[in-house]
Design an enzyme around this catalytic site. Structure first.
Site, short mmCIF file in Angstrom:
data_model
loop_
_atom_site.label_atom_id
_atom_site.label_comp_id
_atom_site.label_asym_id
_atom_site.label_seq_id
_atom_site.Cartn_x
_atom_site.Cartn_y
_atom_site.Cartn_z
N TYR A 32 0.61 -1.32 0.18
CA TYR A 32 0.30 0.35 0.18
C TYR A 32 0.38 1.61 0.29
CZ TYR A 32 -3.89 -3.69 1.66
OH TYR A 32 -4.81 -4.37 1.32
N HIS A 86 -4.40 6.41 -1.00
CA HIS A 86 -4.75 6.36 0.01
C HIS A 86 -3.84 6.71 1.38
CE1 HIS A 86 -8.63 6.13 1.96
NE2 HIS A 86 -8.27 4.64 2.19
N ASN A 128 -9.15 1.30 8.08
CA ASN A 128 -10.55 1.54 8.93
C ASN A 128 -10.99 1.34 10.45
OD1 ASN A 128 -9.93 -1.03 9.15
ND2 ASN A 128 -12.42 -1.70 7.91
N ASP A 165 -5.64 11.80 2.75
CA ASP A 165 -6.39 11.91 0.52
C ASP A 165 -7.81 12.22 1.07
OD1 ASP A 165 -6.81 8.70 2.51
OD2 ASP A 165 -7.36 8.68 0.36
N ASN A 184 -12.88 6.32 5.19
CA ASN A 184 -13.52 5.04 6.85
C ASN A 184 -12.46 5.22 7.88
OD1 ASN A 184 -15.80 3.87 6.10
ND2 ASN A 184 -14.80 2.54 4.87
#
Length: 206
Positions: A17, A22, A70, A95, A116
């Site tokens: 990631y 994100h 989240n 973001d 989230n």
């Protein structure tokens, strides 16, 4: 106005990631840690990477939750409660789909826009009244494509736009750390063009 005592970058942990849209919040906190010669280290009690940094004459905590997006609130509330940091003294860098890449905005409170990470922080703090540094990443134009969009790296021109607004954010950081959030907003938002078209249906991002 309260001074910022905790800067939280939002993102997802792991190399898969690291370069995705994100994780824009992580990117800026990484830069702040470098500027302060501070080492972000994993702290189990805070469920994230944390460091105490000295920036522009102010002591501030830097935090990157390692809980996945989240569940970001678990990490934020753990550090904030431990060091008795109030919601109004917290800046969350994240973001933002509703802002084009190459733009950035600062605000306190408000909704979560389907983000989230923000939603979970609000739930854990019991209030939306923390500060948000909203890093524009643009929108794919289709609600169904949002989850895939945020979990992909930005295009070259988008990445360059994000890096440019990080420079603007660095310039206003002394004001934010001093509690002059009004002055920081005025400087940061100078020259920002407001789109005339209606906001898209952004959907929910995890």
């Amino acid at each position: 106005m309260p001074q910022i005592k905790l800067i939280v970058g939002l993102g997802n942990p792991g190399s898969d990631y690291a370069q995705t849209r994100h994780n824009a919040g992580f990117w800026w906190v990484d830069e702040l840690a470098k500027d302060a010669n501070a080492s972000l280290r994993h702290d189990n009690k805070f469920h994230g990477l944390a460091a105490k940094a000295r920036l522009h004459g102010s002591d501030v905590w830097l935090l990157e939750p390692q809980t996945f997006m989240n569940r970001s609130g678990l990490s934020v509330v753990a550090l904030a409660q431990f060091y008795k940091i109030l919601p109004a003294e917290i800046l969350v860098v994240h973001d933002e789909l509703d802002i084009p890449a190459g733009q950035i905005k600062l605000k306190q409170g408000g909704g979560n826009g389907g983000h989230n990470g923000l939603k979970d922080i609000q739930a854990h703090l019991g209030t939306p009244d923390f500060w948000r540094l909203r890093v524009g990443i643009g929108h794919p134009g289709n609600k169904a494509e949002v989850a895939n969009f945020v979990l992909k790296p930005p295009r070259k021109e988008e990445f360059e736009g994000i890096m440019d607004v990080f420079i603007k954010a660095h310039h206003v950081l002394p004001k934010m750390l001093a509690g002059d959030m009004g002055g920081a907003m005025q400087q940061l938002h100078a020259g920002v063009q407001r789109p005339n078209k209606p906001k898209p249906d952004t959907g929910t991002i995890s």
